[in-house]
Design an enzyme around this catalytic site. Structure first.
Site, PDB file in Angstrom:
ATOM      1  CB  CYS A   1      -0.867   0.020   1.248  1.00 55.15           C
ATOM      2  SG  CYS A   1      -1.692  -1.539   1.533  1.00 55.15           S
TER       3      CYS A   1
ATOM      4  NE  ARG B   1       3.780   1.392  -1.801  1.00 61.24           N
ATOM      5  CZ  ARG B   1       4.871   0.768  -1.400  1.00 61.24           C
ATOM      6  NH1 ARG B   1       6.010   1.054  -1.941  1.00 61.24           N
ATOM      7  NH2 ARG B   1       4.808  -0.136  -0.451  1.00 61.24           N
TER       8      ARG B   1
ATOM      9  CD1 TRP C   1      -1.123  -5.678  -2.826  1.00 61.01           C
ATOM     10  CD2 TRP C   1      -1.883  -4.825  -4.726  1.00 61.01           C
ATOM     11  NE1 TRP C   1      -1.012  -6.651  -3.785  1.00 61.01           N
ATOM     12  CE2 TRP C   1      -1.471  -6.157  -4.961  1.00 61.01           C
ATOM     13  CE3 TRP C   1      -2.404  -4.091  -5.800  1.00 61.01           C
ATOM     14  CZ2 TRP C   1      -1.555  -6.761  -6.212  1.00 61.01           C
ATOM     15  CZ3 TRP C   1      -2.481  -4.693  -7.036  1.00 61.01           C
ATOM     16  CH2 TRP C   1      -2.061  -6.007  -7.230  1.00 61.01           C
TER      17      TRP C   1
ATOM     18  CG  ASN D   1       3.018  -1.143   2.874  1.00 62.11           C
ATOM     19  OD1 ASN D   1       2.421  -2.089   2.366  1.00 62.11           O
ATOM     20  ND2 ASN D   1       4.247  -0.794   2.528  1.00 62.11           N
ATOM     21  N   GLY D   2       1.804  -3.570   4.904  1.00 59.40           N
ATOM     22  CA  GLY D   2       2.475  -4.775   5.392  1.00 59.40           C
ATOM     23  C   GLY D   2       1.453  -5.791   5.856  1.00 59.40           C
TER      24      GLY D   2
ATOM     25  CD  GLU E   1       7.556 -16.151 -19.180  1.00 63.93           C
ATOM     26  OE1 GLU E   1       6.634 -16.481 -19.929  1.00 63.93           O
ATOM     27  OE2 GLU E   1       7.634 -15.028 -18.637  1.00 63.93           O
TER      28      GLU E   1
ATOM     29  CE  LYS F   1       8.352 -11.660 -20.013  1.00 62.15           C
ATOM     30  NZ  LYS F   1       7.323 -12.547 -19.486  1.00 62.15           N
TER      31      LYS F   1
ATOM     32  CD  GLU G   1       6.075 -10.466 -23.146  1.00 61.58           C
ATOM     33  OE1 GLU G   1       4.891 -10.294 -23.419  1.00 61.58           O
ATOM     34  OE2 GLU G   1       6.447 -11.042 -22.109  1.00 61.58           O
TER      35      GLU G   1
ATOM     36  CG  HIS H   1      11.445 -34.642 -34.458  1.00 62.57           C
ATOM     37  ND1 HIS H   1      11.620 -35.776 -35.216  1.00 62.57           N
ATOM     38  CD2 HIS H   1      11.577 -35.032 -33.172  1.00 62.57           C
ATOM     39  CE1 HIS H   1      11.828 -36.814 -34.420  1.00 62.57           C
ATOM     40  NE2 HIS H   1      11.820 -36.382 -33.156  1.00 62.57           N
TER      41      HIS H   1
ATOM     42  CE  LYS I   1       1.216  -6.480 -15.592  1.00 63.04           C
ATOM     43  NZ  LYS I   1       2.282  -7.449 -15.907  1.00 63.04           N
TER      44      LYS I   1
HETATM   45  C1  G6P Z   1      -1.113 -10.075 -21.274  1.00 62.50           C
HETATM   46  C2  G6P Z   1       0.178  -9.612 -20.599  1.00 62.50           C
HETATM   47  C3  G6P Z   1       1.013 -10.819 -20.191  1.00 62.50           C
HETATM   48  C4  G6P Z   1       0.196 -11.754 -19.327  1.00 62.50           C
HETATM   49  C5  G6P Z   1      -1.110 -12.153 -20.018  1.00 62.50           C
HETATM   50  C6  G6P Z   1      -2.029 -12.898 -19.073  1.00 62.50           C
HETATM   51  O1  G6P Z   1      -0.806 -10.662 -22.484  1.00 62.50           O
HETATM   52  O2  G6P Z   1       0.921  -8.796 -21.483  1.00 62.50           O
HETATM   53  O3  G6P Z   1       2.159 -10.390 -19.477  1.00 62.50           O
HETATM   54  O4  G6P Z   1       0.951 -12.907 -19.050  1.00 62.50           O
HETATM   55  O5  G6P Z   1      -1.816 -10.992 -20.437  1.00 62.50           O
HETATM   56  O6  G6P Z   1      -2.387 -12.032 -18.045  1.00 62.50           O
HETATM   57  P1  G6P Z   1      -2.972 -12.497 -16.650  1.00 62.50           P
HETATM   58  O7  G6P Z   1      -3.238 -11.211 -15.929  1.00 62.50           O
HETATM   59  O8  G6P Z   1      -4.229 -13.247 -16.932  1.00 62.50           O
HETATM   60  O9  G6P Z   1      -1.951 -13.342 -15.993  1.00 62.50           O
END
Ligand code: G6P
Length: 623
Positions: free
Chosen positions: A2, A27, A78, A104-105, A496, A500, A503, A519, A618
């Site tokens: 928070c 936050r 949060w 916060n915590g 992954e 990374k 993207e 293959h 996001k």
């Molecule tokens: C978007 C984001 C990714 C994320 C995916 C799933 O594509 O750019 O970083 O992994 O959504 O999001 P979620 O919030 O469901 O984990």
């Protein structure tokens, strides 16, 4: 996670507090609140659920008749304990309205503290489900019953609470002071000094909140208490002795400070991982009994024993976490596990029965394809558990059980700390399911849990070696393509790693099972193709080494991710990064770190916007 701000001076406190909260909203943003002491020495509070704009709109409607005064504080939440509702929003009041508190915590022993207060005859009802409200009761008891000052009451409170805390409190008995405290190294508290003679002073959870007003600050250490007034700031150590604090001048702009000194949110979030993992594991692992407690998994023993199959649904990085979880749950709980993309799942009329457990993994809890898959499962009568980072998000609300990640806000679009935190959650879920079904020995559970609690330290050690990735990024940033290989539980980590890189840097990258390279992808290999191979010590190690040989025989460049103590790969690969030894089920958390750092440094060298890569979002709330 928070955000906190407090102000004492000669100006109206409310605009200063709201301005600070606006700079802290990254936050947490599920609710916000303020408390101002007015001229009649009354504490006026206002709280709203949702984004800060809801609070500011509500205050605007009061047309200036709302809180007025020159001392106040604010909080943006949060959620960790209790849903994002108005009663759970901070500030929290003491039962006799003498004290308000923001925090916060996590107060780990809040239930015991409540019992202790009742046993001491201090028996008042609570208005929220939070761990924080007990602080208001405690501080108020020390003031009202024991006649302590606000500072002394705070010191006494620090003696009895366990967990992590940045606490700020106001009291009508001490209406010219703000008292702040810090417990443990998580959750910072910064004190800001207004210009000499201004009579203005500040407190905040983070520097950006107060940067427009001052660059002269001091930091509280664990156990410290600060009494902040118009006359100045007095600091106390845990023993109640006055201490002096160094005054530091901050030479940075607000946005850099929001990133905690890092260049990008993504970089900060990569480095947040030891803390995010600690918070995710904290309070859930019992080493003595070798068990985990997942407080929001609301299933009966009969329901758990009746589960016949697990189906995992997710998107993007969360889907990769799901692929790792298949290895974990199948090995530990001996349940068949299917992993599907949220976007694919519901369109093929999936077979689900009331004895199926659907596990949705979603950082945001708002990804529409994952939500649609949950809905499909609900219609078909399956049980639903979700692994979620954002408390109170849609996925958490519509699931029968939830395991939260406790990673804190993830702002960088490319997921980093949510990935590793979800893997920690999924290991705990695997153990939980296995134990409910009697499929796991106590010895194996104990070893796994011991390995899990060592993981944050291992991650911190890996993060210490950033230079290596910068050098590698310099050498490989101009490559057109990358290939990532892994086998078994590390195959999803290869996926992954490739995701990374593509993207963030827009370099084409493919993740492939190492055994499948022959293959098809082997046709791509020449001296221009960097190949990242996860070759840690496990039952497929020798097979993965064979894949490295095959790449080298065709002049490919190999970066191997190996286990410390490996003596073979140094002579076979071009570069080797060593991971600390751990249980193979936990290797993906460690192997993810080099993937993140390599992609981050390659992307920044190429001048890419790592926090907001082109075309991505996001939280994807469209199908
Ligand atoms: C978007 C984001 C990714 C994320 C995916 C799933 O594509 O750019 O970083 O992994 O959504 O999001 P979620 O919030 O469901 O984990």
């Amino acid at each position: 996670m928070c955000g906190i701000i407090g102000y004492v001076g000669s100006q109206e406190a409310l605009p200063v507090v709201i301005g600070g909260l606006q700079r802290l909203e990254y936050r947490g943003y599920d609710s916000a609140g303020v408390a101002i002491i007015n001229r009649a020495n009354q504490i006026q509070t206002r709280r709203s659920v949702g984004k800060l704009s809801n609070l500011t709109e509500a205050l605007a409607k009061e047309n200036g008749t709302g809180p007025h005064g020159t001392l106040g504080m604010g909080h943006t939440r949060w959620a960790t304990h209790g849903k994002p509702t108005e009663p759970n929003a901070h500030p929290h009041r003491g039962p006799q309205d003498l004290v308000v508190v923001v925090h916060n915590g996590i107060i780990e022993n809040y239930i015991q503290l409540k019992k202790d207060l009742v046993a001491q005859g201090y028996d008042y009802p609570y208005n929220s489900e939070t761990d924080t409200e007990v602080l208001a009761h405690l501080i108020e008891k020390f003031i009202a019953r024991d006649g302590l000052s606000l500072e002394q009451a705070m010191l006494r409170t620090l003696e009895v609470i366990k967990g992590t805390a940045a606490i700020v409190a106001l009291s009508v008995n001490d209406p010219d002071k703000i008292v702040a405290a810090r417990l443990s190294n998580a959750g910072g508290v910064v004190i800001g000094y207004g210009p000499t003679g201004s009579g203005e002073n500040y407190v905040a959870s983070d520097i950006p909140a107060i940067l427009p007003h001052t660059r002269q600050v001091s930091f509280l250490d664990s156990g410290d208490v600060a009494s902040i007034s118009r006359e100045g700031v007095i600091f106390y150590n845990q023993q109640g002795e006055t201490i002096t604090k160094e005054i530091v001048t901050i030479n940075t702009d607000a946005i850099t400070a929001a990133k905690g000194g890092y260049k990008h949110f993504m970089q900060k979030e990569i480095y947040d991982q030891p803390q995010a993992l600690t918070d995710t594991i904290r309070g859930r692992v019992n080493l003595e009994t070798a068990t985990v407690s997942l407080e929001d998994m609301r299933f009966s023993a009969e329901e758990l024993a009746a589960i016949e199959k697990v189906t995992i649904v997710a998107c993007g990085t969360s889907w990769h976490a799901g692929l790792v979880a298949k290895f974990i749950i199948e090995e530990l709980a001996r349940l068949p596990v299917e992993v599907d993309y949220g976007s694919e799942f519901r369109y093929r009329d999936p077979i689900l029965t009331p004895n199926h457990l659907l596990v949705a993994i979603t950082q945001s809890g708002e990804t529409v394809d994952t939500l649609a898959a949950i809905e499909e499962a609900r219609v078909k009568g399956a049980k639903i558990a979700s692994i979620v980072n954002v408390v109170g998000s849609q996925a958490a609300r519509i699931s029968d059980g939830v395991v939260y990640m406790q990673a804190g806000p993830e702002i960088g679009v490319a997921s980093t700390k949510a990935f590793t935190s979800s893997l920690a959650d999924l290991l705990m879920l695997g153990i939980y399911l296995a134990q409910a079904r009697g499929a796991l020995s106590k010895e194996r559970a104990a070893k796994l849990l011991q390995a899990l609690i060592e993981i944050p330290k291992h991650v911190a050690d890996l993060l210490a070696d950033d230079k290596l990735y910068q050098t590698m990024a310099r050498a490989k940033a101009h490559s057109q393509d990358f290939l990532y290989l892994g086998r078994g539980i590390n195959y999803p980590v290869a996926l992954e790693g490739a995701l990374k890189l593509k993207e963030l840097s827009y370099i084409h990258a493919e993740g492939y099972p190492a055994g499948e390279m022959k293959h098809g992808p082997i046709a791509l290999i020449d001296e221009g193709l960097p190949v990242v191979v996860i070759a840690t010590q496990d039952k497929v190690y020798t097979k993965v080494v064979s894949a490295i040989e095959q790449v080298k025989a065709r002049d490919g460049w190999v970066l191997a991710i190996a286990t410390e103590g490996d003596t073979e790969l140094a002579s076979k690969a071009d570069e080797v990064i060593y991971l600390p030894p751990t249980d193979p089920l936990l290797t993906p958390i460690l192997a993810a770190i080099p993937m993140q750092l390599l992609s981050y440094h390659i992307a920044t060298r190429r001048g890419c916007d790592v926090d907001q890569p082109r075309n991505l979002a996001k939280s994807v709330t469209v199908e």
